[in-house]
Scaffold this active site. Structure first.
Site, mmCIF file in Angstrom:
data_model
loop_
_atom_site.group_PDB
_atom_site.id
_atom_site.type_symbol
_atom_site.label_atom_id
_atom_site.label_comp_id
_atom_site.label_asym_id
_atom_site.label_seq_id
_atom_site.Cartn_x
_atom_site.Cartn_y
_atom_site.Cartn_z
ATOM 1 C CB CYS A 113 23.621 28.395 108.311
ATOM 2 S SG CYS A 113 22.583 29.843 108.504
ATOM 3 C CG HIS A 268 27.432 29.706 107.357
ATOM 4 N ND1 HIS A 268 26.621 29.966 106.292
ATOM 5 C CD2 HIS A 268 26.856 30.321 108.429
ATOM 6 C CE1 HIS A 268 25.591 30.704 106.681
ATOM 7 N NE2 HIS A 268 25.719 30.934 107.975
ATOM 8 C CG ASN A 298 23.827 34.112 106.387
ATOM 9 O OD1 ASN A 298 23.716 33.039 105.799
ATOM 10 N ND2 ASN A 298 23.767 34.214 107.706
HETATM 11 O O1 UT7 Z 1 23.996 32.351 109.669
HETATM 12 C C1 UT7 Z 1 23.354 32.115 110.874
HETATM 13 C C2 UT7 Z 1 24.143 32.589 112.008
HETATM 14 N N1 UT7 Z 1 24.133 34.007 112.062
HETATM 15 C C3 UT7 Z 1 25.179 34.640 112.516
HETATM 16 O O2 UT7 Z 1 26.170 34.026 112.810
HETATM 17 C C4 UT7 Z 1 25.060 36.135 112.681
HETATM 18 C C5 UT7 Z 1 25.688 36.519 113.990
HETATM 19 N N2 UT7 Z 1 25.541 37.916 114.357
HETATM 20 C C6 UT7 Z 1 26.143 38.926 113.686
HETATM 21 O O3 UT7 Z 1 26.766 38.707 112.652
HETATM 22 C C7 UT7 Z 1 26.125 40.276 114.295
HETATM 23 O O4 UT7 Z 1 25.658 40.193 115.626
HETATM 24 C C8 UT7 Z 1 25.259 41.312 113.529
HETATM 25 C C9 UT7 Z 1 25.940 41.651 112.211
HETATM 26 C C10 UT7 Z 1 23.880 40.746 113.276
HETATM 27 C C11 UT7 Z 1 25.142 42.599 114.334
HETATM 28 O O5 UT7 Z 1 26.425 43.114 114.638
HETATM 29 P P1 UT7 Z 1 26.765 43.555 116.118
HETATM 30 O O6 UT7 Z 1 28.122 44.115 116.092
HETATM 31 O O7 UT7 Z 1 26.543 42.371 117.008
HETATM 32 O O8 UT7 Z 1 25.729 44.708 116.374
HETATM 33 P P2 UT7 Z 1 24.603 44.808 117.489
HETATM 34 O O9 UT7 Z 1 23.477 43.876 117.183
HETATM 35 O O10 UT7 Z 1 25.250 44.699 118.817
HETATM 36 O O11 UT7 Z 1 24.121 46.278 117.247
HETATM 37 C C12 UT7 Z 1 24.980 47.390 117.451
HETATM 38 C C13 UT7 Z 1 24.236 48.648 117.091
HETATM 39 C C14 UT7 Z 1 22.853 48.726 117.690
HETATM 40 O O12 UT7 Z 1 22.633 50.080 118.063
HETATM 41 P P3 UT7 Z 1 22.742 50.511 119.605
HETATM 42 O O13 UT7 Z 1 21.717 49.686 120.310
HETATM 43 O O14 UT7 Z 1 24.131 50.171 120.005
HETATM 44 O O15 UT7 Z 1 22.435 51.971 119.527
HETATM 45 C C15 UT7 Z 1 21.944 48.368 116.553
HETATM 46 O O16 UT7 Z 1 20.671 48.947 116.663
HETATM 47 O O17 UT7 Z 1 24.053 48.710 115.670
HETATM 48 C C16 UT7 Z 1 22.678 48.951 115.379
HETATM 49 N N3 UT7 Z 1 22.343 48.293 114.116
HETATM 50 C C17 UT7 Z 1 22.505 48.892 112.927
HETATM 51 N N4 UT7 Z 1 22.950 50.106 112.585
HETATM 52 C C18 UT7 Z 1 22.990 50.406 111.274
HETATM 53 C C19 UT7 Z 1 21.874 47.046 113.919
HETATM 54 N N5 UT7 Z 1 21.711 46.823 112.608
HETATM 55 C C20 UT7 Z 1 22.093 47.947 111.966
HETATM 56 C C21 UT7 Z 1 22.168 48.329 110.623
HETATM 57 N N6 UT7 Z 1 22.624 49.555 110.320
HETATM 58 N N7 UT7 Z 1 21.804 47.488 109.630
#
Ligand code: UT7
Length: 341
Positions: A113, A268, A298
């Site tokens: 990125c 970004h 993204n």
């Molecule tokens: O560009 C390169 C750099 N990338 C980034 O900077 C991305 C950085 N990370 C993020 O933006 C976020 O961490 C995400 C958007 C990827 C995820 O958001 P989060 O608030 O950190 O969610 P999480 O990974 O902690 O997941 C929370 C819950 C999980 O369920 P449990 O384990 O709490 O029951 C996931 O399984 O949300 C669930 N989950 C989803 N639910 C519905 C993960 N993806 C999805 C989804 N739809 N698409």
């Protein structure tokens, strides 16, 4: 002192719009979850004739048109990408051929990125040495080819697209004032994508044959073990926030300005929450942060140049504006830059 100045911008997005509603039918997710956690509402998916090099070339043509620079006058082409159609030749060489930049030398940089902001600093160094040069810096991706369409943790996040800038020299105080770039390979396994080239098979299909977007036709693996983007989202999020804040503090110091002097943040686009945090910390109001993640998701190296182009063509950037740009991506790679527009 000569500095790299952006003389023209261009972008090119695939036609097909993959909305959150459509994703709800592919994986167990919801528009509410995606929008509230990321800010993404839609992303573009490359179709026939929309490979990384084709999108890049069109973005480059638009940037050259704006700059009034002919293809033969381009002496260097840098493409930031992790999804070139081929491992060799580079995407940059394909762009060179496509636009007829016969006097250029061309190469890709793989900085995820951060590819575009890395390219901008390289261009600045080149401009300082040879100010008569015109350089194309491009960020472009075909991430739809490298997303596991069964993995809701990642497939909702990424999209395809390209952005470009024509870089020339300026001695009047405009241009790239400061740049702080970093990487840390020790954290590489938190966000990675192994092996092989990136060519979404739609790109070589006849439009009639292609039909509507169907992830099954992108070769989605049965066991989820293909060469797809793998990400420890929460860890990446934490690292991204800290690293961006740190690099922004350093680049502001280097430029001798404060957050309150910034007219625009053109960052970004990985997660809207990261951008709002950054704005709050710097004291930059939200309406001064350029955001288009809701439209494109993204697009890795392409987010920054696409955002520059949209802000520029939208008439938001005024001569003399102080712009902060920053990025964070796999590698890890990250950094921040200050540009006097
Ligand atoms: O560009 C390169 C750099 N990338 C980034 O900077 C991305 C950085 N990370 C993020 O933006 C976020 O961490 C995400 C958007 C990827 C995820 O958001 P989060 O608030 O950190 O969610 P999480 O990974 O902690 O997941 C929370 C819950 C999980 O369920 P449990 O384990 O709490 O029951 C996931 O399984 O949300 C669930 N989950 C989803 N639910 C519905 C993960 N993806 C999805 C989804 N739809 N698409």
């Amino acid at each position: 002192m000569f500095r790299a100045v952006i003389e023209g911008t261009g972008s090119c997005l695939p036609e097909y719009k993959l909305t959150n509603d459509k994703l709800e039918k592919l994986v167990e997710t919801s528009d509410e979850w995606i929008t509230s956690r990321t800010g993404i509402g839609c992303r573009r998916i490359a179709g026939p004739g929309e490979g990384t090099s084709k999108l890049s070339a069109e973005a480059a043509r638009r940037a050259m048109d704006m700059a009034g620079v002919a293809a033969e006058d381009i002496s260097m082409i840098i493409v930031g990408t992790i999804t070139s159609e081929m491992t060799m030749p580079s995407c940059a060489c394909m762009v060179q051929k496509e636009i007829g930049a016969v006097n250029a030398y061309a190469f890709d940089i793989s900085a995820a990125c951060s590819g575009f902001i890395y390219g901008l600093e390289l261009a600045d160094k080149m401009i300082k040495a040879e100010p008569e040069k015109k350089i194309l810096v491009i960020g472009a991706e075909n991430l739809s080819a490298r997303v596991n369409w069964r993995d809701r943790n990642t497939c909702v996040l990424f999209g395809d697209g390209a952005g470009a800038a024509v870089i020339g020299a300026d001695e009047s105080g405009r241009g790239l004032l400061a740049s702080k770039l970093f990487s840390d390979g020790r954290l590489g396994d938190l966000l990675y994508m192994d092996s092989a080239p990136s060519m979404n098979p739609y790109i070589n299909m006849d439009p009639a044959e292609a039909g509507d977007f169907d992830p099954a036709r992108l070769g989605c693996p049965l066991d989820d073990e293909g060469s797809y983007i793998k990400m420890a989202g929460r860890e990446v999020f934490k690292n991204a926030v800290l690293a961006m804040e740190n690099s922004v503090d350093q680049v502001l110091d280097e430029a001798g300005v404060s957050g309150r002097d910034i007219d625009w943040i053109i960052p970004h686009q990985a997660n809207i929450r990261i951008l709002h945090n950054l704005g709050e910390r710097l004291g930059v109001p939200q309406e001064k942060i350029f955001i288009n993640i809701h439209k494109y998701g993204n697009t890795s190296a392409a987010t920054v140049p696409i955002a520059f182009d949209e802000a520029n063509r939208g008439g938001l950037l005024k001569s003399g504006d102080l712009i902060l740009t920053c990025a964070f991506g796999g590698g890890f790679t990250w950094g921040a830059e200050i540009i006097r527009w």
